[in-house]
Design an enzyme around this catalytic site. Structure first.
Site, short mmCIF file in Angstrom:
data_model
loop_
_atom_site.label_atom_id
_atom_site.label_comp_id
_atom_site.label_asym_id
_atom_site.label_seq_id
_atom_site.Cartn_x
_atom_site.Cartn_y
_atom_site.Cartn_z
N HIS A 443 -9.53 -45.91 -4.73
CA HIS A 443 -9.64 -46.95 -3.70
C HIS A 443 -8.31 -47.61 -3.39
O HIS A 443 -8.22 -48.42 -2.46
CB HIS A 443 -10.67 -48.01 -4.12
CG HIS A 443 -11.58 -48.42 -3.01
ND1 HIS A 443 -11.15 -48.59 -1.71
CD2 HIS A 443 -12.91 -48.70 -2.99
CE1 HIS A 443 -12.17 -48.95 -0.96
NE2 HIS A 443 -13.25 -49.02 -1.71
N ASP A 447 -10.07 -45.60 1.67
CA ASP A 447 -11.11 -46.59 1.95
C ASP A 447 -12.38 -45.89 2.40
O ASP A 447 -12.41 -44.67 2.61
CB ASP A 447 -10.62 -47.58 3.02
CG ASP A 447 -9.39 -48.35 2.58
OD1 ASP A 447 -9.35 -48.75 1.40
OD2 ASP A 447 -8.49 -48.55 3.41
#
Length: 472
Positions: A443, A447
């Site tokens: 992450h 995204d």
């Protein structure tokens, strides 16, 4: 030792630039044993792969200077070989072995023929076929499987190093039905040391019949193979308790370190999408028999999935990247790491430049790397350079998984088991072959939007296969 006998030092080789030591796993030769050039003399364990160290001279093992389980630095002497009637030879480290196997010249099978009969040692040769020096060396797994099904190992063709019989050879022999023939038809040979009394072999069921009995599910890769069972070394229990003690090997320690590093440093997130693979199932069933006859290997679903993934990475190159603190490094080459399970570990050999290969080429690479992994013949070069990992968890029936990212890559994708389900299409219910595709992502780099679009592109590519899709 006679006057015309010289000693040749066996040096611990440097298997890779990053490796400064290796552990002696097992000595395959003991003092007094005759040795032929290119014949493995010991097993080496590193934190990446295991390797067999071949001899570079003909002779007799004189002495062992390192014990099993001892970690030895590169350049140290681990043994000495007595060579009769020859000048001192170069140290064994002069020709380091390829990881998991013998040197390239040994693999070709031509180098041993270049030696004259006069160069052979005076010690008696082992009572095995000269073309297969490892023919009578059986692993515990092979002995156990042979004893379970009452197989005479002397009748089993060996495809391993030096004619050694692997577990896969025994399974292939068992599947072929040759094990059911009378024992008198097998060539005479000594029985394996730990073989138990023969047991009536079970009735073999052909694979097509199994598919007819289970038309609803298909587990993808390796459906016809027996599940791998870890080998546990039992030392002793403590205080009379029922406990097993298992030594942590360098490879297992490396796996533990990388997994801990991945989970602690990478903020994992994951997502899943359901894919209709009905057209893919039809396509594979149409082509698999002809492909098997032409290429000699199975055409698996994983090859089609990998092609779909590579095409999606081309559209979303950020998926092919690593985190570098103050920047994100996007790799130009798409090198797919393939997660392959063995009896005691999971390895990730790499398909280099997968974007330049068609479906048939990917199928060949998958089969070759999976075979080399399970037979312990991976080289260090096979393990390096991966940029994105694909895993076929559906091969053991999984329908949903949360994979851990192969550090330092940005993502890992798993292909789950194919299951027939009722699906609503145009307000009507139809039975379709469905599979889940799961994606774990870093992450810091990726995204939800970009990952979702990438996964949707993989889905579109997989569902876009038609009966007219070409393999070449």
């Amino acid at each position: 030792m006679s006057d015309n006998t010289t000693l040749t030092d066996v040096i611990m080789p440097q298997l890779a630039e990053s490796l400064v030591s290796a552990t002696i796993g097992k000595w395959l030769k003991q003092p007094g044993d005759p040795i032929e050039q290119y014949e493995p003399i010991c097993e080496l364990i590193t934190d990446k792969v295991n390797a067999e160290l071949p001899a570079t001279v003909d002779g007799t093992m004189a002495e062992l200077l390192a014990e099993e389980g001892q970690t030895v630095s590169v350049g140290e002497i681990i043994a000495r070989i007595a060579v009769a009637g020859a000048a001192p030879a170069a140290p064994a480290a002069a020709a380091p072995p390829q990881a998991g196997g013998s040197s390239a010249s040994a693999a070709s099978g031509t180098a041993p023929q270049a030696h004259s009969a006069a160069a052979r040692p005076s010690a008696p040769a082992p009572a095995v076929d000269a073309a297969a020096p490892m023919r009578s060396r059986y692993s515990p797994a092979v002995q156990s499987l042979a004893a379970e099904h009452g197989i005479n190992l002397a009748a089993v063709p060996g495809t391993g190093l030096g004619g050694r019989i692997t577990r896969k050879d025994v399974l292939a022999f068992l599947t072929s039905g040759a094990a059911a023939q009378p024992a008198a038809t097998a060539p005479p040979a000594a029985a394996p040391p730990q073989a138990a009394a023969p047991i009536q072999p079970p009735v073999q069921v052909a694979q097509p019949e199994r598919e007819e009995l289970q038309p609803v599910r298909h587990s993808g890769l390796h459906l016809s193979e027996s599940p791998k069972i870890p080998t546990i070394e039992v030392e002793r229990g403590r205080d009379g308790m029922s406990e097993y003690l298992i030594d942590v090997t360098p490879i297992r320690n490396t796996i533990a370190t990388r997994m801990r590093q991945s989970v602690s440093e990478i903020p994992h997130a994951w997502t899943m999408i359901e894919v209709d693979v009905t057209n893919l199932v039809v396509l594979r069933n149409k082509l698999k028999d002809e492909f098997k006859r032409k290429e000699g290997i199975n055409l698996t679903y994983l090859a089609f999935l990998m092609k779909a993934v590579v095409s999606a990475i081309k559209d979303y190159p950020i998926m092919n990247s690593v985190w570098a603190v103050d920047k994100i490094i996007v790799k130009r080459d798409i090198n797919i790491s393939l997660a392959v399970g063995t009896e005691d570990s999971v390895m990730t050999p790499v398909i280099q430049k997968a974007d330049q290969k068609n479906i048939a080429g990917l199928a060949r690479e998958i089969d070759e790397l999976a075979l080399k992994t399970r037979e312990g013949k991976l080289r260090l070069d096979d393990m390096q350079g991966g940029t994105f990992t694909v895993n076929n968890t559906g091969s053991f029936g999984s329908i949903l998984s949360y994979p851990i990212i192969n550090y330092p890559q940005a993502a890992i994708l798993t292909f789950e088991s194919i299951v027939k389900k009722p699906v609503v299409i145009n307000d009507m219910i139809a039975v379709r072959s469905m599979a889940n595709i799961c994606l774990s992502l870093d992450h810091r780099i990726l995204d939800g939007v970009i990952s979702g679009r990438f996964l949707q592109r993989v889905k579109d590519n997989v569902e876009g296969y038609t009966p007219d899709t070409k393999l070449y």
